[in-house]
Design a protein around this motif. Structure first.
Motif, PDB file in Angstrom:
ATOM      1  N   GLU A   1       0.839  -1.213   0.000  1.00 31.87           N
ATOM      2  CA  GLU A   1       0.000   0.000   0.000  1.00 31.87           C
ATOM      3  C   GLU A   1       0.864   1.250   0.000  1.00 31.87           C
ATOM      4  N   GLN A   2       1.925   1.204   0.795  1.00 32.88           N
ATOM      5  CA  GLN A   2       2.832   2.346   0.870  1.00 32.88           C
ATOM      6  C   GLN A   2       3.525   2.583  -0.485  1.00 32.88           C
ATOM      7  N   ALA A   3       3.994   1.519  -1.105  1.00 32.06           N
ATOM      8  CA  ALA A   3       4.696   1.658  -2.388  1.00 32.06           C
ATOM      9  C   ALA A   3       3.751   2.126  -3.491  1.00 32.06           C
ATOM     10  N   THR A   4       2.520   1.638  -3.456  1.00 30.08           N
ATOM     11  CA  THR A   4       1.538   2.009  -4.476  1.00 30.08           C
ATOM     12  C   THR A   4       1.248   3.506  -4.426  1.00 30.08           C
ATOM     13  N   ALA A   5       1.121   4.027  -3.210  1.00 32.39           N
ATOM     14  CA  ALA A   5       0.850   5.454  -3.052  1.00 32.39           C
ATOM     15  C   ALA A   5       2.056   6.292  -3.473  1.00 32.39           C
ATOM     16  N   ARG A   6       3.240   5.815  -3.126  1.00 24.99           N
ATOM     17  CA  ARG A   6       4.450   6.604  -3.347  1.00 24.99           C
ATOM     18  C   ARG A   6       4.889   6.635  -4.807  1.00 24.99           C
ATOM     19  N   PHE A   7       4.642   5.547  -5.547  1.00 23.01           N
ATOM     20  CA  PHE A   7       5.192   5.452  -6.899  1.00 23.01           C
ATOM     21  C   PHE A   7       4.144   5.390  -8.010  1.00 23.01           C
ATOM     22  N   LYS A   8       2.904   5.767  -7.738  1.00 24.95           N
ATOM     23  CA  LYS A   8       1.869   5.763  -8.779  1.00 24.95           C
ATOM     24  C   LYS A   8       1.755   4.418  -9.492  1.00 24.95           C
ATOM     25  N   LEU A   9       1.669   3.362  -8.710  1.00 27.97           N
ATOM     26  CA  LEU A   9       1.510   2.042  -9.316  1.00 27.97           C
ATOM     27  C   LEU A   9       0.057   1.789  -9.683  1.00 27.97           C
ATOM     28  N   THR A  10      -0.159   0.995 -10.717  1.00 25.11           N
ATOM     29  CA  THR A  10      -1.521   0.553 -11.033  1.00 25.11           C
ATOM     30  C   THR A  10      -1.820  -0.785 -10.356  1.00 25.11           C
ATOM     31  N   ASN A  11      -0.761  -1.523 -10.015  1.00 23.95           N
ATOM     32  CA  ASN A  11      -0.936  -2.752  -9.245  1.00 23.95           C
ATOM     33  C   ASN A  11       0.422  -3.212  -8.711  1.00 23.95           C
ATOM     34  N   ALA A  12       0.385  -4.076  -7.702  1.00 26.17           N
ATOM     35  CA  ALA A  12       1.621  -4.612  -7.132  1.00 26.17           C
ATOM     36  C   ALA A  12       1.319  -5.902  -6.391  1.00 26.17           C
ATOM     37  N   GLY A  13       2.288  -6.780  -6.286  1.00 29.29           N
ATOM     38  CA  GLY A  13       2.106  -8.041  -5.568  1.00 29.29           C
ATOM     39  C   GLY A  13       3.418  -8.536  -4.976  1.00 29.29           C
ATOM     40  N   ILE A  14       3.270  -9.305  -3.892  1.00 33.22           N
ATOM     41  CA  ILE A  14       4.430  -9.956  -3.263  1.00 33.22           C
ATOM     42  C   ILE A  14       4.054 -11.380  -2.910  1.00 33.22           C
ATOM     43  N   VAL A  15       4.948 -12.314  -3.198  1.00 30.91           N
ATOM     44  CA  VAL A  15       4.805 -13.675  -2.690  1.00 30.91           C
ATOM     45  C   VAL A  15       6.128 -14.040  -2.029  1.00 30.91           C
ATOM     46  N   HIS A  16       6.072 -14.480  -0.768  1.00 32.46           N
ATOM     47  CA  HIS A  16       7.290 -14.872  -0.061  1.00 32.46           C
ATOM     48  C   HIS A  16       7.150 -16.310   0.394  1.00 32.46           C
ATOM     49  N   ARG A  17       8.128 -17.119   0.039  1.00 38.39           N
ATOM     50  CA  ARG A  17       8.106 -18.502   0.505  1.00 38.39           C
ATOM     51  C   ARG A  17       8.745 -18.616   1.886  1.00 38.39           C
ATOM     52  N   VAL A  18       8.357 -19.667   2.612  1.00 42.15           N
ATOM     53  CA  VAL A  18       8.939 -19.968   3.909  1.00 42.15           C
ATOM     54  C   VAL A  18       9.219 -21.465   3.968  1.00 42.15           C
ATOM     55  N   GLY A  19       9.935 -21.888   5.027  1.00 47.53           N
ATOM     56  CA  GLY A  19      10.286 -23.303   5.161  1.00 47.53           C
ATOM     57  C   GLY A  19      11.671 -23.556   4.587  1.00 47.53           C
ATOM     58  N   ARG A  20      11.981 -24.821   4.367  1.00 50.43           N
ATOM     59  CA  ARG A  20      13.307 -25.199   3.883  1.00 50.43           C
ATOM     60  C   ARG A  20      13.373 -25.057   2.369  1.00 50.43           C
ATOM     61  N   LEU A  21      14.376 -24.342   1.864  1.00 49.01           N
ATOM     62  CA  LEU A  21      14.504 -24.106   0.424  1.00 49.01           C
ATOM     63  C   LEU A  21      15.914 -24.477  -0.033  1.00 49.01           C
ATOM     64  N   PRO A  22      16.015 -25.339  -1.050  1.00 52.48           N
ATOM     65  CA  PRO A  22      17.338 -25.748  -1.550  1.00 52.48           C
ATOM     66  C   PRO A  22      17.999 -24.640  -2.377  1.00 52.48           C
ATOM     67  N   ASN A  23      19.271 -24.785  -2.651  1.00 50.78           N
ATOM     68  CA  ASN A  23      19.977 -23.838  -3.518  1.00 50.78           C
ATOM     69  C   ASN A  23      19.215 -23.642  -4.835  1.00 50.78           C
ATOM     70  N   GLN A  24      19.218 -22.412  -5.313  1.00 48.16           N
ATOM     71  CA  GLN A  24      18.572 -22.024  -6.569  1.00 48.16           C
ATOM     72  C   GLN A  24      17.044 -21.941  -6.510  1.00 48.16           C
ATOM     73  N   ALA A  25      16.450 -22.371  -5.406  1.00 49.44           N
ATOM     74  CA  ALA A  25      14.990 -22.259  -5.307  1.00 49.44           C
ATOM     75  C   ALA A  25      14.569 -20.789  -5.310  1.00 49.44           C
ATOM     76  N   GLN A  26      13.363 -20.538  -5.781  1.00 53.36           N
ATOM     77  CA  GLN A  26      12.791 -19.200  -5.705  1.00 53.36           C
ATOM     78  C   GLN A  26      12.397 -18.911  -4.258  1.00 53.36           C
ATOM     79  N   ILE A  27      12.746 -17.726  -3.771  1.00 57.57           N
ATOM     80  CA  ILE A  27      12.433 -17.341  -2.385  1.00 57.57           C
ATOM     81  C   ILE A  27      11.298 -16.322  -2.352  1.00 57.57           C
ATOM     82  N   VAL A  28      11.439 -15.276  -3.148  1.00 52.50           N
ATOM     83  CA  VAL A  28      10.492 -14.164  -3.071  1.00 52.50           C
ATOM     84  C   VAL A  28      10.269 -13.602  -4.467  1.00 52.50           C
ATOM     85  N   TRP A  29       9.041 -13.148  -4.698  1.00 52.03           N
ATOM     86  CA  TRP A  29       8.671 -12.523  -5.967  1.00 52.03           C
ATOM     87  C   TRP A  29       7.977 -11.204  -5.651  1.00 52.03           C
TER      88      TRP A  29
END
Lengths: 80, 157, 157, 80
Positions: free
Chosen positions: C68-96
């Protein structure tokens, strides 16, 4: 020599590419002047804001060109 | 690295996978992608899509040089560009740039740099359609030859 | 906007599509995504993956506030975050992180800002595995309470 | 009151969450001191570099808490 034209220059002249003979020691600027002499559309299309390339590398009007070269004229780029 | 020009649309997943499938993938902690899409308006009002023209051969070569330059400058582990040409409707994908780096700031800076350079120095020309009327887009820079000069200089090195 | 925490891996294509499927899509000329991946080394040498812990409820809420803060500050039309948790091996995706804006500079700046803020102020904790040994990663900032203060302040507004 | 512990603090104390009774006008700092009195592991885990939240909002040690609150202690964050 092969000459290629792009965007507005291609549209205004109605010409995408053409073959033309050039004298020894011809420059790109000489080629541009010869093309502009072909008629009012050519004059208009090539008179201002024209970039040129020789063998697909950007160059300036002083470059000397020969029969084997591919020369191109185009407006400033607007992609992306 | 990959630099391609194509009329066909592209898949985000396929390009991401291609970008990350390289021998330094294990050191790439950060991947940034930029996608440019056709907006449904310009300064003059609504539009009905765009049309892009390019210089086969020279355009691909300029994109490739741009990737090499950005890779050296920003410590990238990999980078790619795909640029579409031809007629594209509103909201269509136009261009994709992807960068991989060990650290996120390099990946962000390189993707932003590639887009800035691409817009002012890669031989692609855009017209906008509104109904049956098309208008070539005017370049923004005042000295486009200077902006493209790196294409000349780099080849001599 | 969407903010999610999940053990499951995510699809680049699915998240891109979700990000662009909004009622201002026609004005979004620029889409930037950032993906963080597990590197196979740290300052001390090779590692065998990471493990992420979070605070269910508070973490999602912090991610949502950040969007919400980033959307207000940078005139975004949309934004999203996905964060993984738990055990992740090398090269795995962590955050988007994905951002949409009319202009590319807003999309780039917002994505970079979201990642900076996320790293210093969202309740997620990382340990690194090397063989059978795990080590909690030390925070880099010297004043983490100050860095997280915005989470307190924002809620009072 | 429900108390939650995370990361190193959870591991060192061997405790993910616990219920504890608190007096009226207890502060978060008071809760932390009471927990540290539970033994050397607790002392070690909660003595330095600890952030706290009340009802999932970050707060400082002076905050007054009551039986109905959920209080959490955790180290500086390291995600992303």
């Amino acid at each position: 020599m092969k000459v290629k034209l792009f965007a507005q220059i291609r549209e205004v002249t109605g010409t995408e590419s053409l073959e033309m003979a050039v004298p020894d020691d011809a420059t790109i600027e000489g080629v541009r002047q010869a093309l502009m002499a072909k008629g009012p559309q050519w004059q208009q299309a090539l008179s201002a804001n024209v970039l040129c390339a020789c063998n697909q590398t950007l160059c300036d009007g002083n470059m000397v060109v020969s029969e084997q070269d591919e020369v191109a004229f185009f407006p400033p780029v607007t992609g992306g | 690295m990959f630099a391609r020009v194509s009329e066909a649309d592209f898949s985000q997943q396929a390009l991401y996978d291609e970008l990350c499938e390289h021998n330094q993938a294990s050191q790439s902690g950060a991947v940034v992608t930029f996608t440019g899409r056709v907006r449904d308006y310009n300064a003059g009002g609504a539009i009905d899509g765009i049309e892009l023209e390019y210089y086969p051969g020279m355009t691909e070569s300029a994109l490739q040089q741009l990737l090499e330059q950005a890779t050296a400058r920003f410590k990238l582990t990999n980078a790619g560009i795909v640029h579409r040409v031809g007629r594209l409707p509103n909201q269509a994908q136009i261009v994709w740039v992807g960068t991989c780096a060990a650290h996120r700031q390099d990946a962000f800076s390189a993707a932003s740099y590639i887009m800035d350079m691409l817009k002012q120095s890669v031989p692609i020309w855009k017209k906008e359609w509104a109904g049956d009327t098309s208008t070539w887009v005017a370049a923004k820079g005042t000295d486009s030859e200077a902006a493209m000069r790196w294409l000349t200089d780099d080849k001599d090195k």
